[in-house]
Design a protein around this motif. Structure first.
Motif, short mmCIF file in Angstrom:
data_model
loop_
_atom_site.label_atom_id
_atom_site.label_comp_id
_atom_site.label_asym_id
_atom_site.label_seq_id
_atom_site.Cartn_x
_atom_site.Cartn_y
_atom_site.Cartn_z
N GLU A 27 52.09 33.86 38.84
CA GLU A 27 52.22 35.20 39.42
C GLU A 27 52.32 35.14 40.93
OE1 GLU A 27 52.65 37.95 37.80
OE2 GLU A 27 52.37 37.09 35.80
N ARG A 28 51.60 34.19 41.49
CA ARG A 28 51.64 34.01 42.93
C ARG A 28 53.03 33.55 43.36
NH1 ARG A 28 50.11 30.15 45.99
NH2 ARG A 28 49.35 28.73 44.40
N GLU B 293 45.98 31.26 50.25
CA GLU B 293 45.23 31.91 51.32
C GLU B 293 45.54 33.40 51.41
OE1 GLU B 293 45.53 29.90 55.05
OE2 GLU B 293 43.53 30.66 55.62
N GLU B 294 46.79 33.76 51.24
CA GLU B 294 47.14 35.18 51.29
C GLU B 294 46.48 35.95 50.16
OE1 GLU B 294 51.63 34.71 53.16
OE2 GLU B 294 51.29 36.19 51.57
N LYS C 77 40.96 42.88 40.64
CA LYS C 77 41.66 42.86 41.92
C LYS C 77 42.91 41.99 41.87
CE LYS C 77 37.77 43.65 45.08
NZ LYS C 77 36.98 43.01 46.16
N ILE C 78 42.79 40.85 41.22
CA ILE C 78 43.93 39.94 41.12
C ILE C 78 45.05 40.58 40.32
CG2 ILE C 78 44.70 37.77 40.08
CD1 ILE C 78 41.96 36.60 40.91
N ALA C 79 44.70 41.17 39.19
CA ALA C 79 45.71 41.83 38.36
C ALA C 79 46.40 42.93 39.16
CB ALA C 79 45.07 42.39 37.10
N LYS C 80 45.62 43.64 39.95
CA LYS C 80 46.17 44.71 40.77
C LYS C 80 47.18 44.19 41.79
CE LYS C 80 44.24 48.74 43.25
NZ LYS C 80 42.96 49.25 43.83
N VAL C 81 46.84 43.08 42.44
CA VAL C 81 47.76 42.48 43.41
C VAL C 81 49.09 42.16 42.74
CG1 VAL C 81 48.23 40.38 44.75
CG2 VAL C 81 46.01 41.53 44.97
N PHE C 82 49.01 41.68 41.52
CA PHE C 82 50.23 41.27 40.82
C PHE C 82 50.90 42.43 40.07
CE2 PHE C 82 48.07 36.90 40.57
CZ PHE C 82 48.63 36.51 41.77
N GLY C 83 50.26 43.58 40.08
CA GLY C 83 50.84 44.73 39.38
C GLY C 83 50.88 44.55 37.88
N LYS C 84 49.87 43.84 37.35
CA LYS C 84 49.82 43.62 35.90
C LYS C 84 48.43 43.93 35.37
CE LYS C 84 53.75 40.79 35.69
NZ LYS C 84 54.37 39.51 35.31
N GLU D 4 44.73 41.39 31.09
CA GLU D 4 45.11 40.59 29.91
C GLU D 4 46.40 39.81 30.12
OE1 GLU D 4 43.75 43.56 29.70
OE2 GLU D 4 42.31 43.58 28.05
N ASP D 5 47.22 40.25 31.07
CA ASP D 5 48.47 39.53 31.32
C ASP D 5 48.24 38.30 32.19
OD1 ASP D 5 49.94 41.45 29.93
OD2 ASP D 5 50.07 42.73 31.70
N ILE D 6 47.12 38.30 32.89
CA ILE D 6 46.84 37.19 33.82
C ILE D 6 45.81 36.23 33.24
CG2 ILE D 6 46.21 36.63 36.20
CD1 ILE D 6 48.45 38.62 36.15
N PHE D 7 44.81 36.78 32.58
CA PHE D 7 43.72 35.95 32.03
C PHE D 7 43.77 35.99 30.50
CE2 PHE D 7 42.45 37.38 36.23
CZ PHE D 7 42.00 36.20 36.81
N ILE D 8 43.81 34.82 29.90
CA ILE D 8 43.99 34.73 28.46
C ILE D 8 42.84 33.97 27.81
CG2 ILE D 8 45.50 33.82 26.64
CD1 ILE D 8 47.03 34.33 30.00
N LEU D 9 42.19 34.62 26.86
CA LEU D 9 41.10 33.99 26.13
C LEU D 9 41.65 32.85 25.28
CD1 LEU D 9 38.94 36.96 24.74
CD2 LEU D 9 38.26 35.24 26.42
N GLU D 10 40.82 31.81 25.10
CA GLU D 10 41.20 30.72 24.21
C GLU D 10 40.23 30.69 23.04
OE1 GLU D 10 43.23 27.43 26.94
OE2 GLU D 10 41.22 27.95 27.57
#
Lengths: 66, 66
Positions: A8-9, A17-18, A47-54, A57-63
């Motif tokens: 996503e980054r 850093e950004e 916050k991370i999901a917000k930065v990426f606009g997602k 669940e789209d960024i962090f996936i349970l195993e």
DNA sequence: TATGAATGTAAAGTATATTTTACATAATGA
DNA sequence: TCATTATGTAAAATATACTTTACATTCATA
């Protein structure tokens, strides 16, 4: 749990850093997350999901073993 | 950050203990979350949202000062 | 009223998230 | 080559998540 932070980054072309600055954590925290060194708090995930606009669940996936 | 756990729990009519069992934490952990005593990990947020059939963002809401 | 189920809470202990500082390495461009 | 930028990593310190045990309270219901 795994995550797509690095991808996503890359999509929005920002450095560790950004991203760290945008969510107010240290750069090492981002680096450690990308390396799956620990599980971030829900606040950071939101916050991370917000930065990426997602969604989280789209960024962090349970195993299976989680 | 605030959360809707209590409401979501009421909707599907399960106790704190049942929710705790489903996501494999102690009942006190659920109780403390509902009382906003701490910020859960992203793994727990994902599991809780899954139990309720919603997105993490629907259950956990960032506040200004977060 | 008595009983049980659900919840509130607290203290002590353990595990882990996050920061800070610091240094090393890789890649890129002047 | 030199300088700069981005990233990897590690150790020590601090904060906080989560467990366990235990007890108190509330509420519904027999």
């Amino acid at each position: 749990m795994k995550n797509n932070i690095r991808v996503e980054r890359a999509i929005i072309n920002i450095t560790q850093e950004e991203l760290a600055n945008r969510i107010a954590v240290s750069r090492q925290t981002i680096n450690a997350m990308e390396a799956n060194k620990y599980v971030p708090s829900t606040i950071l995930a939101l916050k991370i999901a917000k930065v990426f606009g997602k969604k989280v669940e789209d960024i962090f996936i349970l195993e299976k073993h989680d």
